[in-house]
Scaffold this active site. Structure first.
Site, PDB file in Angstrom:
ATOM      1  N   ASN A  76       0.782  -1.334   0.044  1.00 24.15           N
ATOM      2  CA  ASN A  76      -0.084   0.061   0.080  1.00 24.15           C
ATOM      3  C   ASN A  76       0.883   1.240   0.025  1.00 24.15           C
ATOM      4  OD1 ASN A  76      -2.295  -1.685   0.171  1.00 24.15           O
ATOM      5  ND2 ASN A  76      -2.578  -1.437   2.334  1.00 24.15           N
ATOM      6  N   HIS A 471     -14.833   1.778 -15.243  1.00 23.79           N
ATOM      7  CA  HIS A 471     -14.840   1.244 -14.074  1.00 23.79           C
ATOM      8  C   HIS A 471     -15.900   0.478 -13.909  1.00 23.79           C
ATOM      9  CE1 HIS A 471     -14.133   1.089  -9.639  1.00 23.79           C
ATOM     10  NE2 HIS A 471     -12.809   0.607 -10.074  1.00 23.79           N
ATOM     11  N   ARG A 603     -14.240   2.088   4.415  1.00 25.35           N
ATOM     12  CA  ARG A 603     -13.124   1.185   4.852  1.00 25.35           C
ATOM     13  C   ARG A 603     -11.917   2.272   4.791  1.00 25.35           C
ATOM     14  NH1 ARG A 603     -11.495  -1.660  -0.069  1.00 25.35           N
ATOM     15  NH2 ARG A 603      -9.946  -0.258  -0.252  1.00 25.35           N
TER      16      ARG A 603
END
Length: 725
Positions: A76, A471, A603
Site C-alpha cells: 500500500n 470502471h 473502509r
C-alpha cells in the site's frame, strides 16, 4: 513447534441488529475543534494503512496472517508514494517560485508535504517495530526464521552456495562506478546492493589517495527474493537473496576491498500522462507510458538502517533526493516480499481457516441460470456466496447455443480466469464485445496482453471513452429463449471480474433479466463504444458517471432532508471504500443539521468529520478492516418508509463521479433489498471486533461492547457454512 490451533467460537449475532452504529464511550476531553470542514485525504489514507498495521500487531489473528497484513501495508505504501506523494512533489516543482494556494486545511503544498513526510517516517518506524518486536520473535518461536548468512549452519551454507553458483551468479552484473561506468539505471522498486570499495593495488591513483569507489549490483527480478533453505526438524529458514549475494561480493570485485555494503530500493513516480492528440491509439499510448513509468523521478529510497554514511550520501546525490526522502529501515528492505513467506508455508494452524463460499442452488423448476432469472433476481454477497455463480453465468453463455451475443466490461482480471477463457471461446460462434480498461492502475501491462489475445480470438475490443476510465462492472447476454422470445440477461457488480480477488474481496453481484435494467445496460454499452449522446433519463433506472451519478447522489440526500423537514424519520446508510467528494460531504453535513441520521461504513479515506456539534453530530463513520477487504458499495435511503437501496462500482470520490464511467444500480427485488439492509448492512453496523469508529479529528477508536466482540465477517462465514449443511 507451532502453537496448537484453538477451536473457533461460533459468532453470535444480536437478535436484532441495531439500525445505528455502536457509539464509542464519551471522552472526558472535549472534541478538538476542526481546523477545517474536511480531513486531508493523504493523512486519512495513512490512518487507513495504520489500521491495516493494527491487524499485523493483533495477536488474535493467526501468525502468518499478521505477516500478510504487514506485507500489505508495505505494498500500500509503495503505491501511495508512487502516485500521491509523487503527484504532490511534481506540483510543487511545477509551481516553483509562484505563490502557493492554501488547501482546505489552510496549508500550502510545502506545508502539507512537511506534515506528510513526518507521518511517513513515523509509519515506517511503526512497521519496523511490528517486525522486530512482534512478528520476528513470534515466527522464531513457530520455527520460521529469516536467517543471516553468518548464522547459517554449514549444510545450509553449502546449499545456498550451490544455489548462488548455479542460478544467481550468471545473472549478476556488478558495476564499479567511474567515468567509463556510469550509475546503472535502477528500475522502479528493484532491489539493489551498494558497496563501498577501496582499490587494493598500491600503484592505483585511488589507492594512493586513499579514495573509495561505489559499486552497485542490481538484484535480478527473475529470481525469488527469499530463498527457502532445506527444512530440518520442523524449522523453516529463509535467506534473503541480497544476503546471499553479499556473502559472495568479494569474488565479483577482485582487486577491491569491500569496506561496507547495504541493500537499497528506490520508488519512482508512476503516474501515467497521456495526450489525446498525440496518441494513435489508447493501447499504444499506455504501452509507451508504461516504459516511462519505470524511469520516473525517485520519490523515496529505502536503505538498511546501518548503511555507511558515505554510501547513503553518494546514493542521495545520484538520485537527487532531499534528506527526508531517505528512509532507513531496520527491517528487511521491501517488506512486501514477506508475502512470499506467507504463500510458501503450508501450515493451516498459522492461517485463517480455509473458507469456500456457498454454491447457488437453482429452484426446482429451473433447468439453468436463465430459467431462474426469468422468475427472480439473484443477489450474491461475495466471498460468502461463491463467485462460481458469476463465472457459470458467463460460461453458460459460451456453451448455450441459444445465446447470440455477449457484452462485458473488464477492469482487472487474472491469468487463469474462466471468464477470460469463456469470452475467447464464445467469439468462435457468437458476437462478443468487450470494453477493456487499459489504464487500471498497475494492471496496464496485463490488460494490454488480454486485449490483444481477445482481439486475436475474434472479440471486438474497445477501450471506452478517452479520458474516462471504464470502471463499471457489467455483462449483458442476449438469448433467444425456447418460447421464441429474445431476452437479455445481465450481471451488475461492485467488484472486478477477477476470480482470484473475489476470494478475499467482499462484493455484491446482481443477476437479472428485468427489461428496465437490461435495456439501460445496453445503452451504457452504446455510450462506451460509440460515445452515444442521450439525455440523462436514457440510462434510468441506472445512475451513470460522469453523466448522472453525482447529481443523483445529491438528489437522494436532499430527498431525505425534505422528509426530515416534514417530520418523517430520515436515515441514510452508505458503505463504500472512500468518501472524498466535497459537494457530497457538504450535502451530508446539511442533512445531519436537518435531522437526518447518517451511518457511513467507509473502509479507507474519509474526508468528512463526523460528530462535530452543529455540523455533523448525527453522522457516524466506521471502518472495518479484517480478513476480507471490504470492497462492496451499498447505499440505502429510508425514503419516508419507502426504502430504496442501490449498489455499484463507485465510491463517493471525485475520480469516480467525474472522471470514470461508473454504474450504480437499484436493487428492487424485495427479498434482495431486504437482505442488503437487514442482513448485510445491519451486520456491519453491529461489528464490535474489527470496526473502528472515526472521531472528529480523523483518528479512530474501537467501539465499546459489554458482551463478547462481534465480527461481521465471521458471522457471514458461519452463516454461509451453516446454509451448506
Amino acid at each position: 513447534m507451532a502453537p496448537a490451533k484453538k477451536k473457533a467460537k461460533q459468532p453470535t449475532k444480536p437478535s436484532k441488529a441495531p439500525a445505528k452504529s455502536v457509539r464509542p464511550k464519551p471522552s472526558t476531553q472535549p472534541a478538538p475543534t476542526p481546523q477545517s470542514r474536511f480531513i486531508n485525504r493523504d493523512e486519512s489514507w495513512l490512518l487507513f494503512n495504520s489500521r491495516v498495521l493494527e491487524e499485523a500487531n493483533d495477536p488474535s489473528n493467526p501468525l502468518l496472517e499478521r505477516l500478510k497484513f504487514l506485507a500489505i501495508t508495505a505494498t500500500n505504501l509503495d503505491e501511495f508514494l508512487e502516485i500521491r506523494v509523487a503527484g504532490i512533489l511534481q506540483r510543487i516543482e511545477e509551481d516553483m517560485g509562484l505563490p502557493q494556494k492554501l488547501d482546505d486545511g489552510g496549508f500550502t503544498l510545502d506545508e502539507r508535504m512537511e506534515r506528510l513526510r513526518d507521518r511517513l517516517h513515523a509509519f515506517t518506524a511503526d512497521q519496523d517495530a511490528c517486525w522486530h518486536k512482534h512478528l520476528a520473535p513470534a515466527l522464531d518461536i513457530a520455527g520460521i526464521r529469516l536467517a543471516s548468512w553468518k548464522h547459517l549452519r554449514e549444510p545450509d551454507r553449502l546449499f545456498a552456495a550451490r544455489y548462488f553458483h548455479d542460478q544467481v551468479d550468471p545473472l549478476l552484473t556488478p558495476v564499479t562506478l567511474d567515468p567509463s561506468h556510469p550509475f546503472p539505471r535502477v528500475l522502479n522498486k528493484s532491489l539493489c546492493l551498494a558497496l563501498l570499495l577501496r582499490h587494493k593495488r598500491k600503484k592505483s591513483p585511488r589507492a594512493r589517495n586513499n579514495a573509495t569507489a561505489l559499486g552497485v549490483i542490481t538484484i535480478p527480478r527473475s529470481l525469488p527474493t527469499l530463498i527457502a533453505l532445506p527444512e530440518r526438524d520442523g524449522q523453516r529458514n529463509y535467506l534473503l537473496l541480497e544476503e546471499l549475494i553479499e556473502a559472495h561480493v568479494e569474488r565479483m570485485f577482485r582487486g577491491y576491498a569491500v569496506l561496507s555494503r547495504a541493500a537499497f530500493r528506490v520508488t519512482r513516480n508512476s503516474n501515467l500522462y497521456m495526450q489525446e492528440e498525440e496518441s494513435r491509439s489508447v493501447l499504444e499510448s499506455v504501452r509507451a507510458e508504461l516504459h516511462n513509468r519505470r524511469k520516473g523521478d525517485v520519490v523515496r529510497m529505502e536503505i538498511d538502517a546501518f548503511a555507511a554514511e558515505e554510501i547513503v550520501e553518494r546514493l542521495q546525490l545520484n538520485f537527487e533526493l532531499e534528506p527526508w526522502q531517505v528512509f532507513r529501515t531496520k527491517s528487511p528492505v521491501n517488506l512486501s516480499r514477506l508475502m512470499d513467506v506467507y504463500s510458501s508455508i503450508k501450515l493451516p494452524e498459522l492461517k485463517f481457516p480455509e473458507f469456500h463460499g456457498r454454491r447457488f442452488k437453482f429452484g426446482p423448476k429451473s433447468a439453468n441460470i436463465f430459467d431462474e432469472l426469468r422468475t427472480r433476481d439473484i443477489l450474491l454477497h461475495h466471498p460468502y456466496d461463491s463467485y462460481n455463480t458469476v463465472e457459470a453465468f458467463i460460461e453458460a453463455a459460451t456453451n448455450d447455443p441459444r445465446v447470440m451475443s455477449i457484452k462485458q466490461t473488464l477492469y482487472r482480471t487474472s491469468a487463469d480466469s474462466p471468464i477470460f477463457q469463456a469470452l475467447t471461446d464464445a467469439a468462435q460462434n457468437k458476437d462478443v464485445t468487450v470494453v477493456v480498461e487499459l489504464m487500471a492502475r498497475f494492471d496496464e501491462a496485463s490488460n494490454i496482453r488480454w486485449a490483444r489475445e481477445l482481439e486475436d480470438a475474434g472479440v471486438q475490443v474497445f477501450h471506452g471513452i478517452f479520458g474516462l476510465k471504464t470502471h463499471c462492472k457489467l455483462a449483458l447476454l442476449v438469448r433467444k429463449d425456447p418460447d421464441g422470445v429474445v431476452r437479455s440477461y445481465a450481471h451488475l457488480g461492485t467488484g472486478n471480474y477477477n476470480p482470484v480477488t473475489a476470494r478475499f474481496y467482499t462484493d455484491i453481484s446482481l443477476l437479472t433479466s428485468r427489461p428496465e435494467l437490461t435495456e439501460a445496460i445496453q445503452r451504457v454499452f452504446r455510450y462506451l463504444t460509440a460515445d452515444w449522446e442521450a439525455s440523462a433519463d436514457a440510462y434510468r433506472p441506472l445512475q451513470v458517471a460522469p453523466l448522472t451519478l453525482a447529481y443523483d447522489i445529491l438528489a437522494l440526500i436532499a430527498r431525505e432532508v425534505a422528509h426530515a423537514a416534514k417530520g418523517h424519520k430520515a436515515h441514510i446508510i452508505a458503505k463504500m471504500n472512500a468518501l472524498l467528494d466535497a459537494p457530497t460531504i457538504e450535502a451530508l453535513y446539511k442533512a445531519s443539521q436537518a435531522g437526518v441520521e447518517i451511518d457511513l461504513i467507509v473502509r479507507g479515506m474519509c474526508a468528512l468529520r463526523p460528530g462535530v456539534p452543529g455540523l455533523s453530530e448525527r453522522i457516524r463513520v466506521r471502518s472495518i478492516v479484517g480478513r476480507f477487504l471490504e470492497h462492496s458499495r451499498i447505499f440505502w435511503f429510508s425514503n419516508a418508509g419507502h426504502e430504496e437501496v442501490f449498489a455499484g462500482s463507485a465510491d463517493w470520490m471525485p475520480r469516480n463521479l467525474y472522471e470514470r464511467c461508473e454504474v450504480v444500480f437499484p436493487v428492487v427485488d424485495k427479498a434482495a433489498a431486504r437482505r442488503l439492509r437487514d442482513e448485510i448492512l445491519a451486520t456491519y453496523l453491529s461489528d464490535t471486533a474489527k470496526a473502528r469508529l472515526m472521531n472528529p479529528d480523523g483518528t479512530y477508536t474501537r467501539p465499546t461492547h459489554t458482551a463478547a466482540a462481534f465480527s461481521a465477517q465471521n458471522w457471514f462465514m458461519h452463516q454461509a457454512a451453516a446454509s451448506q449443511k
